[in-house]
Design an enzyme around this catalytic site. Structure first.
Site, mmCIF file in Angstrom:
data_model
loop_
_atom_site.group_PDB
_atom_site.id
_atom_site.type_symbol
_atom_site.label_atom_id
_atom_site.label_comp_id
_atom_site.label_asym_id
_atom_site.label_seq_id
_atom_site.Cartn_x
_atom_site.Cartn_y
_atom_site.Cartn_z
ATOM 1 N N ASP A 248 -8.972 -4.974 4.350
ATOM 2 C CA ASP A 248 -8.110 -3.853 3.983
ATOM 3 C C ASP A 248 -6.742 -3.947 4.635
ATOM 4 O O ASP A 248 -5.739 -3.532 4.045
ATOM 5 C CB ASP A 248 -8.780 -2.532 4.391
ATOM 6 C CG ASP A 248 -7.979 -1.319 3.955
ATOM 7 O OD1 ASP A 248 -7.603 -1.249 2.770
ATOM 8 O OD2 ASP A 248 -7.721 -0.435 4.800
ATOM 9 N N HIS B 13 -1.362 -6.589 5.041
ATOM 10 C CA HIS B 13 -0.310 -5.974 5.856
ATOM 11 C C HIS B 13 -0.018 -6.752 7.135
ATOM 12 O O HIS B 13 1.135 -7.063 7.450
ATOM 13 C CB HIS B 13 -0.700 -4.544 6.230
ATOM 14 C CG HIS B 13 -0.980 -3.652 5.071
ATOM 15 N ND1 HIS B 13 -0.277 -3.710 3.895
ATOM 16 C CD2 HIS B 13 -1.883 -2.647 4.905
ATOM 17 C CE1 HIS B 13 -0.735 -2.800 3.060
ATOM 18 N NE2 HIS B 13 -1.705 -2.136 3.649
ATOM 19 N N ALA C 80 -2.129 7.495 -13.775
ATOM 20 C CA ALA C 80 -1.100 8.526 -13.555
ATOM 21 C C ALA C 80 -1.674 9.825 -13.001
ATOM 22 O O ALA C 80 -0.905 10.673 -12.525
ATOM 23 C CB ALA C 80 -0.357 8.809 -14.859
ATOM 24 N N LYS D 239 -2.502 -3.824 -3.938
ATOM 25 C CA LYS D 239 -3.563 -4.550 -3.263
ATOM 26 C C LYS D 239 -4.868 -3.776 -3.453
ATOM 27 O O LYS D 239 -4.831 -2.578 -3.754
ATOM 28 C CB LYS D 239 -3.240 -4.712 -1.776
ATOM 29 C CG LYS D 239 -3.471 -3.453 -0.938
ATOM 30 C CD LYS D 239 -3.391 -3.750 0.530
ATOM 31 C CE LYS D 239 -3.726 -2.535 1.365
ATOM 32 N NZ LYS D 239 -5.127 -2.156 1.379
ATOM 33 N N GLY E 39 -3.965 9.802 -10.570
ATOM 34 C CA GLY E 39 -4.561 9.429 -9.285
ATOM 35 C C GLY E 39 -3.765 9.895 -8.085
ATOM 36 O O GLY E 39 -2.634 10.402 -8.195
ATOM 37 N N ASP E 40 -4.340 9.669 -6.911
ATOM 38 C CA ASP E 40 -3.756 10.134 -5.662
ATOM 39 C C ASP E 40 -2.463 9.389 -5.321
ATOM 40 O O ASP E 40 -1.519 9.985 -4.815
ATOM 41 C CB ASP E 40 -4.779 9.972 -4.532
ATOM 42 C CG ASP E 40 -4.462 10.842 -3.336
ATOM 43 O OD1 ASP E 40 -4.305 12.065 -3.520
ATOM 44 O OD2 ASP E 40 -4.352 10.298 -2.223
ATOM 45 N N ASP F 96 2.851 -4.872 -1.498
ATOM 46 C CA ASP F 96 2.334 -4.576 -0.167
ATOM 47 C C ASP F 96 3.316 -3.563 0.401
ATOM 48 O O ASP F 96 4.446 -3.914 0.748
ATOM 49 C CB ASP F 96 2.291 -5.834 0.702
ATOM 50 C CG ASP F 96 1.655 -5.579 2.058
ATOM 51 O OD1 ASP F 96 1.884 -4.482 2.614
ATOM 52 O OD2 ASP F 96 0.938 -6.453 2.572
ATOM 53 N N HIS F 97 2.919 -2.295 0.469
ATOM 54 C CA HIS F 97 3.914 -1.256 0.775
ATOM 55 C C HIS F 97 4.527 -1.422 2.159
ATOM 56 O O HIS F 97 5.604 -0.904 2.423
ATOM 57 C CB HIS F 97 3.307 0.142 0.600
ATOM 58 C CG HIS F 97 2.353 0.549 1.677
ATOM 59 N ND1 HIS F 97 1.003 0.316 1.603
ATOM 60 C CD2 HIS F 97 2.567 1.188 2.857
ATOM 61 C CE1 HIS F 97 0.425 0.794 2.685
ATOM 62 N NE2 HIS F 97 1.336 1.325 3.471
#
Length: 514
Positions: free
Chosen positions: A242, A247, A17, A155, A19-20, A184-185
C-alpha cells in the site's frame, strides 16, 4: 504544475464519480483549477457510475463536496452556477459496454465541432477494472478522438510484478505509454516536487549530496488512523504494497537520483529508474537483516483507547497483515556506496507526518572535541506533511561560553494558503500532457521487483511479525535495525523534539531518541 493553453477545450470522463475519492479530492481539485483560471472556457466533466442520478442530483453532490472538502469555499454563487453547467452524469455499468453510449452522446453534444476533440478518462475504480474499462472505451469509440486521448489511473497498478505486466499489456491495446498517467498523489505534493530544486539549484548542497558527507537518509510516513473503511483492500495489501511499493520508493528515487541531463519527463524518469536498478537485491533468506514488519495492537492516541488491528471490523482474528514496515535499502552506485536509506511507514502512530531527514557525517576530532556536549550532526529535514518546509540544523556557540555548543535551526516554511493540493497539480498536468510527476511503467516494474521478494519473506515468516502498541512509533525491532550501524531514528514532525534529539545525541548515543 504546468501552464495550460486555455484555448484548448477538453472533456473529462470520471469513472467512480460517486466514490469517496471523487468527493474528497477530485471535485475540489477541478473547482480550484477553475478558480485559478487554469481551465479553458469550454470544458466538460462527465461523472460515470452505476448509481442512478440525474444531472441535477450530480451537480448537487459536487456542490456539497466542494463546500465540505475544498480549500476554497463557494463565495460567488453565480460564478459557481456557471461552473456547474459543465457537469453531466451518466449511469454506467463498467462491465456493460452498451451503457457507455450515453457518455459518447454527451461528448458529441458538448464538444466543439470546429476544433479537435480532446478526452481525458479518469479511472477512480478498483484496479481489477482498469483493463476492462480501457477495452470498453475502445469498443464504444470513445477513444476515437480528433484530438488527444489520455488515461489517468490510481494506484495500485497490479498487486505484484506479473499482474502489473499483464495489466500494462491490456491497457496498451487502447492507450500508449505516453497516453497513460499513473497517479501517485505523493508526487503531486508541492514539497515533493521541490526536492529536485532543493538538490540541484543550490550550490552549497549538491557537492555534499553523496557518501563522503552523508551518514544516512531517513524517510518516514506515519499515520494516526487505523484501517478505517479499507479493511477489504488493506488486509490483502498491507503496508508494504500500500505504501512502500509506490509512495516510499518514489520519495527515495527523488532524493537519490542523479541530476538529469535536462528537466524533461524522459530524462527524469530515466534517472529515477536507475536508482531502482541500483538498489541492492537482498536474498530472501537474509531479508530479516534489512526489514522489520509490525502490526498495531491495542493502545491510546491522545487519550483515546484504540483496538488492535485484529479487532477491527472485517479483519480476521488470525490476520498476519503488516500495518508497519521499516526497511534498510542500500544503493550500490558511486554516489551512495555505503549510505543506508532507512524507510518506515505505519498506521496508528502518534502523529500524521511525512518527512525526509538527511543526516550528515559528524566532524572528526577538532578544536571543540574536549567539550562536545550538544554537538550533534547536521540535519537537513524536508517536511512534506504537515506544515511543509525545509529545516537545516547546525551547531553554534552557546552564549556566554567559549566551547559549549548548541543546535539551532534555519528554516523555510511556506505560510501561504494558496498551495495547490496534490490532485490539483496532477490533474492540471494530465490536461496539458506533462507526465513528469506521474509514474512510468519501468518504475512500476522495478518497484515490484524490489518488493515482491520482501512480500514472499513475509508470507514464509522469514521476517517475523512484531506487535506494537497503537500510539507508539512501531516495534522495538525497528530501532534495532538502525542500532546495528550505531544509527537511530530521528524525531518526526516536531522541531523542538528534533532539537532536543540533537542536543542529547552524544550523551545518549547508545539509546534511542524518539
Amino acid at each position: 504544475m504546468s501552464i495550460l493553453n486555455q484555448s484548448e477545450p477538453f472533456t473529462l470522463v470520471l469513472f467512480g464519480a460517486t466514490g469517496d475519492l471523487a468527493k474528497r479530492k477530485l471535485f475540489p481539485a477541478i473547482y480550484n483549477l477553475y478558480l485559478s483560471n487554469l481551465l479553458p472556457d469550454q470544458f466538460t466533466v462527465i461523472g460515470a457510475s452505476r448509481t442512478p442520478r440525474t444531472n441535477d442530483q450530480f451537480r448537487e453532490a459536487v456542490h456539497n463536496s466542494i463546500q465540505e472538502f475544498s480549500r476554497n469555499k463557494i463565495h460567488d454563487e453565480k460564478k459557481f452556477a456557471h461552473f456547474l453547467e459543465s457537469f453531466f452524469y451518466s449511469s454506467t455499468d463498467i462491465n456493460d459496454v452498451a451503457t457507455y453510449q450515453e457518455i459518447l452522446s454527451i461528448c458529441n453534444d458538448r464538444e466543439p465541432k470546429d476544433i479537435p476533440a480532446n478526452r481525458l478518462f479518469y479511472l477512480s475504480v478498483g484496479p481489477e477494472l482498469f483493463g476492462r474499462v480501457a477495452t470498453n472505451l475502445n469498443q464504444t469509440g470513445l477513444t476515437n478522438t480528433t484530438g488527444w486521448k489520455r488515461l489517468i489511473i490510481e494506484k495500485p497498478f497490479g498487486y505484484n510484478y506479473d499482474s502489473a505486466q499483464e495489466l500494462n499489456v491490456e491497457i496498451k491495446k487502447t492507450f500508449t505509454e505516453e497516453e497513460t498517467y499513473r497517479i501517485d498523489h505523493y508526487l503531486g505534493k508541492e514539497m515533493v516536487q521541490n526536492i529536485e530544486v532543493i538538490r540541484f539549484a543550490n550550490a552549497f548542497l549538491e557537492p555534499l549530496w553523496n557518501h563522503q558527507y552523508i551518514e544516512n537518509i531517513q524517510i518516514s510516513a506515519s499515520e494516526t488512523v487505523g484501517v478505517e473503511e479499507r479493511s477489504g483492500y488493506y488486509d490483502e495489501a498491507g503496508a508494504l504494497r500500500d505504501m512502500v511499493q509506490n509512495h516510499m520508493l518514489q520519495l527515495l528515487m527523488m532524493v537519490a537520483m542523479e541530476p538529469p541531463s535536462r528537466f524533461d519527463e524522459t530524462s527524469i524518469h530515466e534517472e529515477k529508474t536507475k536508482v531502482l536498478r541500483a538498489i541492492r537485491r537482498v536474498p530472501k533468506e537474509q531479508m530479516a537483516e534489512y526489514v522489520v514488519r509490525g502490526q498495531y495492537g491495542e493502545g491510546k492516541i491522545k487519550g483515546k483507547s484504540l483496538p488492535a488491528y485484529r479487532q477491527e471490523k472485517n479483519i480476521p482474528e488470525s490476520s498476519t497483515t503488516e500495518t508497519y514496515v521499516a526497511l534498510k535499502f542500500m544503493i550500490d552506485n558511486h554516489r551512495w556506496a555505503g549510505v543506508p536509506f532507512y524507510i518506515r511507514t505505519g498506521k496508528r502512530m502518534p502523529m500524521k507526518a511525512t518527512e525526509i531527514v538527511v543526516q550528515f557525517k559528524e566532524l572528526p576530532q577538532n578544536l571543540y572535541s574536549r567539550d562536545t556536549k550538544g554537538l550533534g550532526p547536521n540535519l537537513l529535514v524536508i517536511r512534506i506533511n504537515p506544515n511543509e518546509g525545509v529545516h537545516l540544523f547546525m551547531n553554534t556557540k552557546r552564549p556566554g561560553t567559549f566551547q559549549q555548543m548548541k543546535p539551532v535551526t534555519l528554516h523555510y516554511q511556506d505560510e501561504s494558503n494558496e498551495i495547490p493540493e496534490a490532485y490539483e497539480s496532477l490533474i492540471q498536468d494530465a490536461i496539458v500532457g506533462d507526465r513528469t510527476f506521474f509514474t512510468h511503467q519501468d518504475e512500476v516494474s522495478h518497484a515490484w521487483e524490489i518488493t515482491d521478494p520482501i512480500y514472499e519473506a513475509f508470507q514464509e515468516n522469514i521476517v517475523s511479525l512484531s506487535s506494537y502498541p497503537s500510539g507508539s512509533w512501531g516495534p522495538v525491532a525497528a530501532d534495532q535495525l538502525l542500532a546495528s550501524q550505531e544509527d537511530h531514528w530521528w524525531a518526526v514532525g516536531d522541531l523542538e523534539m528534533q532539537l532536543k534529539a540533537i542536543y542529547d545525541h552524544e550523551k545518549e548515543k547508545e539509546g534511542i531518541v524518539k
